[in-house]
Design a protein around this motif. Structure first.
Motif, PDB file in Angstrom:
ATOM      1  N   PHE A 242       0.742  -1.362   0.027  1.00  0.00           N
ATOM      2  CA  PHE A 242      -0.188   0.073  -0.009  1.00  0.00           C
ATOM      3  C   PHE A 242       0.792   1.392  -0.027  1.00  0.00           C
ATOM      4  CE2 PHE A 242       0.744  -1.570   4.381  1.00  0.00           C
ATOM      5  CZ  PHE A 242       1.391  -0.406   4.816  1.00  0.00           C
ATOM      6  N   CYS A 243       2.125   1.185  -0.212  1.00  0.00           N
ATOM      7  CA  CYS A 243       3.085   2.097   0.043  1.00  0.00           C
ATOM      8  C   CYS A 243       3.544   2.658  -1.314  1.00  0.00           C
ATOM      9  CB  CYS A 243       4.012   2.003   1.023  1.00  0.00           C
ATOM     10  SG  CYS A 243       5.306   3.156   1.267  1.00  0.00           S
ATOM     11  N   SER A 244       3.590   3.751  -1.703  1.00  0.00           N
ATOM     12  CA  SER A 244       4.139   4.206  -3.035  1.00  0.00           C
ATOM     13  C   SER A 244       5.766   4.331  -3.120  1.00  0.00           C
ATOM     14  CB  SER A 244       3.781   5.685  -3.338  1.00  0.00           C
ATOM     15  OG  SER A 244       4.240   6.573  -2.359  1.00  0.00           O
ATOM     16  N   THR A 245       6.357   4.535  -1.610  1.00  0.00           N
ATOM     17  CA  THR A 245       7.737   4.511  -1.592  1.00  0.00           C
ATOM     18  C   THR A 245       8.261   3.116  -1.983  1.00  0.00           C
ATOM     19  OG1 THR A 245       7.608   6.029   0.125  1.00  0.00           O
ATOM     20  CG2 THR A 245       9.720   4.683  -0.167  1.00  0.00           C
ATOM     21  N   GLY A 246       7.681   1.990  -1.651  1.00  0.00           N
ATOM     22  CA  GLY A 246       8.089   0.739  -1.832  1.00  0.00           C
ATOM     23  C   GLY A 246       8.096   0.425  -3.351  1.00  0.00           C
TER      24      GLY A 246
ATOM     25  N   PHE B 164      -6.050   5.684   4.137  1.00  0.00           N
ATOM     26  CA  PHE B 164      -5.117   5.417   3.134  1.00  0.00           C
ATOM     27  C   PHE B 164      -4.948   6.690   2.202  1.00  0.00           C
ATOM     28  CE2 PHE B 164      -4.586   3.580  -1.175  1.00  0.00           C
ATOM     29  CZ  PHE B 164      -3.374   3.324  -1.260  1.00  0.00           C
ATOM     30  N   ASN B 165      -3.562   6.911   1.838  1.00  0.00           N
ATOM     31  CA  ASN B 165      -3.423   8.162   0.917  1.00  0.00           C
ATOM     32  C   ASN B 165      -3.081   7.366  -0.331  1.00  0.00           C
ATOM     33  OD1 ASN B 165      -3.612  10.430   2.567  1.00  0.00           O
ATOM     34  ND2 ASN B 165      -1.718   9.362   3.658  1.00  0.00           N
ATOM     35  N   PRO B 166      -4.163   7.521  -1.461  1.00  0.00           N
ATOM     36  CA  PRO B 166      -4.015   6.917  -2.589  1.00  0.00           C
ATOM     37  C   PRO B 166      -2.853   7.192  -3.359  1.00  0.00           C
ATOM     38  CG  PRO B 166      -6.207   7.535  -2.296  1.00  0.00           C
ATOM     39  CD  PRO B 166      -5.563   7.996  -1.405  1.00  0.00           C
ATOM     40  N   PHE B 167      -2.084   6.754  -4.509  1.00  0.00           N
ATOM     41  CA  PHE B 167      -1.266   7.197  -5.125  1.00  0.00           C
ATOM     42  C   PHE B 167      -1.753   6.468  -6.674  1.00  0.00           C
ATOM     43  CE2 PHE B 167       0.461   3.329  -3.055  1.00  0.00           C
ATOM     44  CZ  PHE B 167       0.654   2.565  -3.977  1.00  0.00           C
ATOM     45  N   PRO B 168      -1.087   6.807  -7.862  1.00  0.00           N
ATOM     46  CA  PRO B 168      -1.447   6.384  -8.828  1.00  0.00           C
ATOM     47  C   PRO B 168      -1.257   4.944  -9.104  1.00  0.00           C
ATOM     48  CG  PRO B 168      -0.120   8.297  -9.275  1.00  0.00           C
ATOM     49  CD  PRO B 168       0.029   7.813  -7.739  1.00  0.00           C
ATOM     50  N   HIS B 169      -2.357   4.262  -9.588  1.00  0.00           N
ATOM     51  CA  HIS B 169      -2.519   2.765  -9.712  1.00  0.00           C
ATOM     52  C   HIS B 169      -2.470   2.059  -8.251  1.00  0.00           C
ATOM     53  CE1 HIS B 169      -1.791   4.201 -13.780  1.00  0.00           C
ATOM     54  NE2 HIS B 169      -0.451   4.509 -13.474  1.00  0.00           N
ATOM     55  N   ALA B 170      -2.797   2.645  -7.355  1.00  0.00           N
ATOM     56  CA  ALA B 170      -2.709   1.714  -6.153  1.00  0.00           C
ATOM     57  C   ALA B 170      -3.863   0.732  -6.008  1.00  0.00           C
ATOM     58  CB  ALA B 170      -2.862   2.784  -4.902  1.00  0.00           C
ATOM     59  N   PRO B 171      -3.873  -0.300  -5.682  1.00  0.00           N
ATOM     60  CA  PRO B 171      -4.686  -1.256  -5.747  1.00  0.00           C
ATOM     61  C   PRO B 171      -5.729  -1.313  -4.653  1.00  0.00           C
ATOM     62  CG  PRO B 171      -2.725  -2.120  -4.928  1.00  0.00           C
ATOM     63  CD  PRO B 171      -2.380  -0.774  -5.152  1.00  0.00           C
TER      64      PRO B 171
ATOM     65  N   GLY C 193       2.594   7.465   3.309  1.00  0.00           N
ATOM     66  CA  GLY C 193       2.794   6.376   2.290  1.00  0.00           C
ATOM     67  C   GLY C 193       2.854   7.277   0.912  1.00  0.00           C
ATOM     68  N   GLN C 194       2.995   8.735   0.750  1.00  0.00           N
ATOM     69  CA  GLN C 194       2.997   9.443  -0.523  1.00  0.00           C
ATOM     70  C   GLN C 194       4.621   9.731  -0.814  1.00  0.00           C
ATOM     71  OE1 GLN C 194       0.171  12.588  -0.520  1.00  0.00           O
ATOM     72  NE2 GLN C 194      -1.291  11.239  -1.474  1.00  0.00           N
ATOM     73  N   LEU C 195       5.462   9.446  -0.097  1.00  0.00           N
ATOM     74  CA  LEU C 195       6.751   9.844  -0.260  1.00  0.00           C
ATOM     75  C   LEU C 195       7.516   9.075  -1.373  1.00  0.00           C
ATOM     76  CD1 LEU C 195       8.267  11.059   3.149  1.00  0.00           C
ATOM     77  CD2 LEU C 195       6.947  12.282   1.572  1.00  0.00           C
ATOM     78  N   VAL C 196       7.976   9.572  -2.360  1.00  0.00           N
ATOM     79  CA  VAL C 196       8.476   8.786  -3.699  1.00  0.00           C
ATOM     80  C   VAL C 196       9.679   9.136  -4.034  1.00  0.00           C
ATOM     81  CG1 VAL C 196       7.964   8.265  -6.039  1.00  0.00           C
ATOM     82  CG2 VAL C 196       5.873   8.816  -4.353  1.00  0.00           C
ATOM     83  N   GLY C 197      10.159  10.330  -4.145  1.00  0.00           N
ATOM     84  CA  GLY C 197      11.592  10.405  -4.481  1.00  0.00           C
ATOM     85  C   GLY C 197      11.810  10.149  -5.820  1.00  0.00           C
TER      86      GLY C 197
ATOM     87  N   LYS D 115       3.629  -4.438 -14.625  1.00  0.00           N
ATOM     88  CA  LYS D 115       2.373  -4.656 -14.130  1.00  0.00           C
ATOM     89  C   LYS D 115       1.410  -3.669 -14.329  1.00  0.00           C
ATOM     90  CE  LYS D 115       0.187  -6.520  -9.714  1.00  0.00           C
ATOM     91  NZ  LYS D 115       0.185  -6.648  -8.606  1.00  0.00           N
ATOM     92  N   VAL D 116       1.570  -2.442 -13.974  1.00  0.00           N
ATOM     93  CA  VAL D 116       0.499  -1.413 -14.323  1.00  0.00           C
ATOM     94  C   VAL D 116       0.255  -1.367 -15.677  1.00  0.00           C
ATOM     95  CG1 VAL D 116       0.217   1.131 -14.155  1.00  0.00           C
ATOM     96  CG2 VAL D 116       1.019  -0.107 -12.179  1.00  0.00           C
TER      97      VAL D 116
END
Length: 408
Positions: free
Chosen positions: A146-150, A330-337, A375-379, A394-395
């Motif tokens: 569920f984490c965009s960083t990962g 939960f903070n959504p990010f693009p294509h989050a399931p 959950g939105q920290l991407v870098g 996958k996306v």
């Protein structure tokens, strides 16, 4: 990290037989007090110089040795030649309308990779409490679903200077126009909860937290420095033996089957190992003020982990663990399931836990207008794991399947 004097390297000057000596300067920013004491002893100076310089660096935000007026001119000249105070490069900063601040740092040589740091002010009239969410790795070695960083994969661990440098920059953002003599530390709380798993970068993270607690640096209370882990059980035990700070666990599921899906490290360290490790952490001799309870972080995913039976399972799981539970929309990010649980579902979940005697809060979403929410920290990660590449494929495959279905 051992404080070792920089080495001189020589190379012939172009067009001349004379040798040119270049000295790689030592960055003092990430050094703990014992390391700085060793550094000054190697310079032939007294150890107390370490405390003096630490105050200039961390409390007054001074990077120019010439401004360190309680140090002799001779020593200042020596420091100019062999040392520097260098924070990671800020390539972007953004301040939210709700007071949240986010910085993007470039780390590494050349284009490097980017990591993100977020400061969240208290949601009250004073705004006196300012909590900084610090990153510990470039990307993340884990892959919580569920984490965009990962989804950005992983490159490397951050150094102590890159970790504490995030706190240094955040403090500086409130002191830029303040005379040196009038400056004061502004950030009141730190959570090691940004990009990365802190316990998988153990030594640099502990060194940085030691600076946060040191009265010659940031002088923070042990209750106000929190390390958040997804559950690296052996390192929780090592942390208890090494430093006394508050502990948070990214739990997110009340049973192993669901947690295996959401937090894959659970397959290696299941709940039967994680909960006893948390209990041992609380029981460890030390400053009881920072170990009265464990903070349990629980992201609320619509229809996944937010049902009444999940709340009951959580009560059973935590019944013997003094806990404060933090429910995180939960903070959504693009294509989050996943989707965010409804407000009513979150409130009902909270009521079940509160009625059973737990302190249970709902985290207010802050900074989502600048992608700074939990959950939105991407870098931007030079991914060694190729996880980002697999995620993108996958996306793309899922999008292609949707288009084919629509065309049928």
């Amino acid at each position: 990290m051992n404080a070792v004097m920089p080495q001189s390297t020589s190379a012939p000057e172009q067009g001349s037989s004379a040798a040119v000596f270049a000295v790689e300067k030592v960055n003092l920013l990430g050094m703990t007090r014992p390391e700085l004491e060793q550094f000054f002893e190697q310079l032939g100076e007294k150890k107390f110089r370490a405390g003096q310089v630490m105050k200039w660096i961390h409390q007054f935000g001074v990077t120019d040795f010439a401004q360190m007026t309680n140090i002799s001119g001779k020593l200042r000249e020596k420091l100019e030649k062999v040392a520097e105070i260098r924070a990671p490069e800020v390539v972007h900063r953004n301040y939210s309308k709700d007071g949240t601040r986010k910085w993007v740092f470039r780390v590494g040589d050349g284009a490097g990779s980017l990591v993100e740091t977020v400061l969240i002010p208290a949601n009250d009239k004073t705004g006196a409490r300012k909590t900084l969410c610090i990153s510990s790795q470039v990307g993340c070695a884990l892959d919580c679903s569920f984490c965009s960083t990962g989804k950005q994969g992983f490159q490397r661990d951050l150094t102590p200077a890159e970790i504490i440098g995030q706190l240094w920059v955040a403090n500086q953002s409130y002191m830029e126009d303040v005379p040196v003599a009038e400056r004061s530390r502004t950030v009141t709380n730190v959570v090691m909860m940004g990009m990365g798993e802190p316990l998988l970068n153990f030594e640099p993270v502990v060194a940085s937290m030691a600076l946060m607690l040191d009265d010659f640096a940031y002088g923070m209370s042990k209750r106000r420095v929190t390390l958040s882990t997804s559950g690296v059980v052996p390192m929780i035990d090592k942390l208890a033996e090494t430093i006394d700070v508050a502990l948070a666990i990214s739990l997110h599921a009340p049973n192993n089957e669901l947690r295996d899906e959401l937090v894959p490290i659970n397959k290696k360290y299941p709940l039967e190992q994680l909960i006893p490790a948390a209990q041992r952490y609380l029981a460890k001799d030390g400053n009881e003020s920072s170990r009265k309870h464990i903070t349990i972080e629980y992201v609320m995913l619509d229809g996944v982990n937010d049902k009444a039976e999940h709340a009951q399972q959580l009560l059973k799981l935590l019944k013997d663990l003094p806990s404060k539970i933090n429910l995180i929309p939960f903070n959504p990010f693009p294509h989050a399931p996943y989707g965010r649980s409804s407000r009513n579902r979150i409130m009902a979940f909270q009521k079940t836990l509160s009625d059973a005697g737990f302190v249970c809060t709902i985290r207010q979403t802050r900074g989502d207008d600048i992608d700074a929410a939990c959950g939105q920290l991407v870098g931007q990660v030079a991914d060694r794991t190729r996880r980002a590449e697999r995620w993108q494929k996958k996306v793309a495959s899922q999008q292609g399947e949707i288009l084919r279905t629509q065309g049928d």
